[in-house]
Motif scaffolding. Structure first.
Motif, mmCIF file in Angstrom:
data_model
loop_
_atom_site.group_PDB
_atom_site.id
_atom_site.type_symbol
_atom_site.label_atom_id
_atom_site.label_comp_id
_atom_site.label_asym_id
_atom_site.label_seq_id
_atom_site.Cartn_x
_atom_site.Cartn_y
_atom_site.Cartn_z
ATOM 1 N N UNK A 57 0.843 -1.193 0.000
ATOM 2 C CA UNK A 57 0.000 0.000 0.000
ATOM 3 C C UNK A 57 0.877 1.241 0.000
ATOM 4 N N UNK A 58 0.368 2.286 -0.614
ATOM 5 C CA UNK A 58 1.092 3.549 -0.679
ATOM 6 C C UNK A 58 1.003 4.252 0.676
ATOM 7 N N UNK A 59 2.096 4.875 1.090
ATOM 8 C CA UNK A 59 2.101 5.588 2.378
ATOM 9 C C UNK A 59 1.179 6.793 2.344
ATOM 10 N N UNK A 60 0.851 7.291 1.178
ATOM 11 C CA UNK A 60 -0.064 8.417 1.086
ATOM 12 C C UNK A 60 -1.516 7.998 1.318
ATOM 13 N N UNK A 61 -1.809 6.710 1.167
ATOM 14 C CA UNK A 61 -3.163 6.206 1.392
ATOM 15 C C UNK A 61 -3.316 5.849 2.868
ATOM 16 N N UNK A 62 -3.386 6.898 3.702
ATOM 17 C CA UNK A 62 -3.417 6.681 5.150
ATOM 18 C C UNK A 62 -4.669 5.945 5.589
ATOM 19 N N UNK A 63 -5.791 6.184 4.942
ATOM 20 C CA UNK A 63 -7.032 5.539 5.331
ATOM 21 C C UNK A 63 -6.936 4.026 5.197
ATOM 22 N N UNK A 64 -6.360 3.538 4.093
ATOM 23 C CA UNK A 64 -6.243 2.095 3.876
ATOM 24 C C UNK A 64 -5.300 1.462 4.884
ATOM 25 N N UNK A 65 -4.185 2.128 5.176
ATOM 26 C CA UNK A 65 -3.207 1.576 6.117
ATOM 27 C C UNK A 65 -3.790 1.497 7.519
ATOM 28 N N UNK A 66 -4.421 2.570 7.974
ATOM 29 C CA UNK A 66 -4.993 2.572 9.323
ATOM 30 C C UNK A 66 -6.130 1.569 9.429
ATOM 31 N N UNK A 67 -6.951 1.479 8.393
ATOM 32 C CA UNK A 67 -8.028 0.491 8.403
ATOM 33 C C UNK A 67 -7.469 -0.921 8.446
ATOM 34 N N UNK A 68 -6.350 -1.163 7.745
ATOM 35 C CA UNK A 68 -5.723 -2.473 7.797
ATOM 36 C C UNK A 68 -5.209 -2.831 9.179
ATOM 37 N N UNK A 69 -4.635 -1.858 9.872
ATOM 38 C CA UNK A 69 -4.140 -2.114 11.237
ATOM 39 C C UNK A 69 -5.301 -2.464 12.159
ATOM 40 N N UNK A 70 -6.379 -1.698 12.073
ATOM 41 C CA UNK A 70 -7.514 -1.921 12.968
ATOM 42 C C UNK A 70 -8.279 -3.190 12.633
ATOM 43 N N UNK A 71 -8.147 -3.706 11.431
ATOM 44 C CA UNK A 71 -8.816 -4.951 11.066
ATOM 45 C C UNK A 71 -7.972 -6.181 11.330
ATOM 46 N N UNK A 72 -6.755 -5.999 11.862
ATOM 47 C CA UNK A 72 -5.943 -7.146 12.244
ATOM 48 C C UNK A 72 -4.713 -7.375 11.407
ATOM 49 N N UNK A 73 -4.400 -6.491 10.481
ATOM 50 C CA UNK A 73 -3.194 -6.644 9.673
ATOM 51 C C UNK A 73 -2.001 -6.020 10.398
ATOM 52 N N UNK A 74 -0.826 -6.584 10.161
ATOM 53 C CA UNK A 74 0.426 -5.989 10.621
ATOM 54 C C UNK A 74 1.085 -5.311 9.431
ATOM 55 N N UNK A 75 1.564 -4.085 9.631
ATOM 56 C CA UNK A 75 2.178 -3.358 8.526
ATOM 57 C C UNK A 75 3.666 -3.178 8.820
ATOM 58 N N UNK A 76 4.447 -3.248 7.766
ATOM 59 C CA UNK A 76 5.887 -3.016 7.843
ATOM 60 C C UNK A 76 6.184 -1.702 7.156
ATOM 61 N N UNK A 77 6.731 -0.757 7.917
ATOM 62 C CA UNK A 77 7.086 0.557 7.386
ATOM 63 C C UNK A 77 8.605 0.688 7.412
ATOM 64 N N UNK A 78 9.209 0.733 6.240
ATOM 65 C CA UNK A 78 10.664 0.819 6.109
ATOM 66 C C UNK A 78 11.088 2.264 5.909
ATOM 67 N N UNK A 79 12.280 2.574 6.384
ATOM 68 C CA UNK A 79 12.819 3.911 6.181
ATOM 69 C C UNK A 79 13.162 4.128 4.712
ATOM 70 N N UNK A 80 12.968 5.339 4.271
ATOM 71 C CA UNK A 80 13.265 5.751 2.888
ATOM 72 C C UNK A 80 12.466 4.918 1.887
ATOM 73 N N UNK A 81 11.249 4.581 2.260
ATOM 74 C CA UNK A 81 10.397 3.809 1.344
ATOM 75 C C UNK A 81 9.031 4.492 1.289
#
Length: 517
Positions: free
Chosen positions: A110-134
């Motif tokens: 997922x794109x880091x600019x799509x904050x809604x999708x990322x936050x919704x994924x966390x709250x629905x049980x997904x784990x997200x990996x956020x790398x530096x300079x990515x």
């Protein structure tokens, strides 16, 4: 100027204002970083930010610990440590995300600019990996699959038929439908409704059977919903139903997958809501509320007789108290002399009029029934039965009500339970009160006027554009085979044309031939 009390902000004022702006803002041009996520989930102690520093790879794993599965998290962490440690040089984040996509087939980037999708994924049980300079994050499906196991539903039990019922997980419910209709024509489209709850909905239909106009209307009404949260399917039902002020349900709800699959094969559209075992099907017809799943699992002779008994029971539940009040107060001449003498003798020395007596007994029984539902199961049924017997017997012995009135109210209460659908049963459960008042004031003429108004109201109802009384009116020949009686399967070759006009043919079976001599 009046003194207006201004409540102070907790902590640093500028920091709280900034946090509030970050929480309320979902702009797509705001890059999602660890700092932004921590601001979004401030005071959320169940959100875990786990740093991953191995070799030259640096990142953060974010997940909701109350939902994420420990086994899935262990697997994810093992793979991440392996990938981040295997390279001596600084790894390319984009290449690392591509490698993760091959290792975790169910994961997605997922794109880091799509904050809604990322936050919704966390709250629905997904784990997200956020790398530096990515500029992208990787979302791992780590939601725990634990939940209520599949069991027989309590609201619609049958003697013969499947024992499976829907549960609170939408994925499991879709699986139950897929298991019975194993066709690529069964379409499933997901939506998210609720500004705070972000509840998942699924629109399910059979493409070759359901009319596209009904599917589009369902999709439009669901998309137009603007509400904070959807906690149960009744929220959806009230927001999209036709005739919002009508007591009659224009949307069918069921806990049984076999019932919903049968509706899908008739051309209806199902709405599956996450968090509830009740699935909605539209359009709903008046006649289908008298039908049970078991009608299609027994012989057509038995099913037809039982269906006629249900219709007769519904008439008793709606009109028996009103008819008794009208006959005993205004139209005594319609009774034979021996019966009139017996009724008059049983009502001798009673202090209240018949209508007040009937209303009192009806309300008393409703109070006892509601108390039995709210009590613990261990004592609820016993208290309901004993309470009804004791109160009825004591009221007769005290001379407050007549014995015949107790019989009428008890028979009326029993016949309401003969209807398979709980929402439809509620209409007859409380619909006899206005009929009772009309009968007490105007006699049989009041009942006749009430029935005329009721019929006019039913004729005016629509369910997603389909007349509520079809196939009775407007009449459809093929639909009449499954109204008051249930015709044998080999004779119901076509579907109800008001639901599936583009694919009427159901089968080409012929009646079985007699054996040769």
């Amino acid at each position: 100027m009046p003194n207006v009390k201004k409540w102070p902000l907790f902590g640093n004022a500028s920091q709280n204002i900034k946090t509030r702006q970050l929480i309320e803002t979902n702009r797509s041009d705001t890059p999602l970083t660890i700092e932004v996520l921590k601001q979004r989930f401030q005071y959320c102690d169940d959100i875990v930010f786990q740093p991953l520093n191995r070799g030259y790879g640096k990142g953060t794993l974010v997940f909701l610990k109350e939902i994420a599965s420990n086994e899935a998290l262990s697997e994810v962490q093992g793979v991440l440590f392996e990938l981040l440690s295997e390279s001596a040089a600084k790894p390319d984040p984009t290449h690392l995300l591509n490698v993760l996509s091959t290792r975790f087939l169910l994961g997605k980037v997922a794109d880091v600019k799509d904050a809604r999708t990322v936050i919704s994924g966390i709250l629905s049980g997904c784990a997200i990996l956020l790398l530096e300079e990515c500029h992208s994050v990787f979302m791992f499906p780590t939601a725990n699959s634990n939940g209520r196991s599949i069991a027989e539903p309590n609201t619609d039990q049958v003697v013969r038929g499947p024992r499976e019922g829907f549960v609170e997980r939408i994925d499991t419910n879709i699986l139950l439908l897929r298991r019975r209709i194993q066709s690529s024509s069964l379409k499933v489209q997901y939506l998210t409704v609720g500004k705070q709850s972000h509840t998942r909905l699924a629109i399910v239909y059979v493409e070759d059977i359901a009319e596209e106009s009904i599917v589009e209307e369902v999709r439009r009404r669901l998309t137009d919903i603007n509400i904070d949260a959807i906690l149960e399917s009744n929220y959806i039902e009230e927001l999209i139903a036709d005739g919002p002020y009508s007591p009659f349900p224009t949307i069918y709800n069921s806990e049984r997958p076999d019932r919903v699959c049968g509706d899908l094969l008739e051309g209806k559209v199902a709405i599956v809501t996450d968090g509830t075992p009740f699935v909605l099907t539209v359009p709903a017809l008046f006649v289908e509320f008298f039908q049970s799943n078991e009608d299609y699992y027994d012989s057509f002779y038995t099913a037809s007789i039982i269906r006629l008994i249900r219709v007769f029971g519904a008439i008793i539940a709606m009109l028996l108290p009103a008819f008794y009040v009208a006959v005993t107060t205004i139209h005594q001449d319609v009774m034979q002399t021996p019966l009139l003498i017996r009724v008059a003798g049983s009502r001798e020395d009673l202090p209240f009029p018949v209508m007040i007596e009937a209303l009192f007994m009806q309300l008393t029984f409703e109070v006892v029934r509601e108390a039995g539902l709210r009590m613990p199961k261990a004592v609820g049924n016993a208290v309901t039965i004993v309470g009804t017997l004791v109160i009825g017997q004591a009221a007769v012995q005290a001379g407050l009500v007549g014995a015949l009135m107790v019989i009428v109210v008890a028979l009326t209460a029993l016949t309401t339970f003969i209807l398979p659908n709980y929402s439809f049963m509620q209409v007859f459960r409380y619909g006899n009160f206005p009929m009772l008042i009309l009968a007490g004031l105007f006699g049989l003429m009041g009942i006749l006027v009430g029935l005329m108004l009721l019929l006019a109201h039913l004729c005016s109802l629509r369910s997603f554009g389909v007349p509520y009384l079809s196939p009775v009116t407007p009449s459809a020949k093929e639909g009449w085979k499954d109204v008051l009686i249930r015709a044998p399967w080999w004779s119901m070759k076509k579907r109800n044309p008001v639901l599936a006009d583009n694919n009427l043919q159901r089968s080409n079976n012929e009646p079985p031939l007699p054996p040769e001599p």
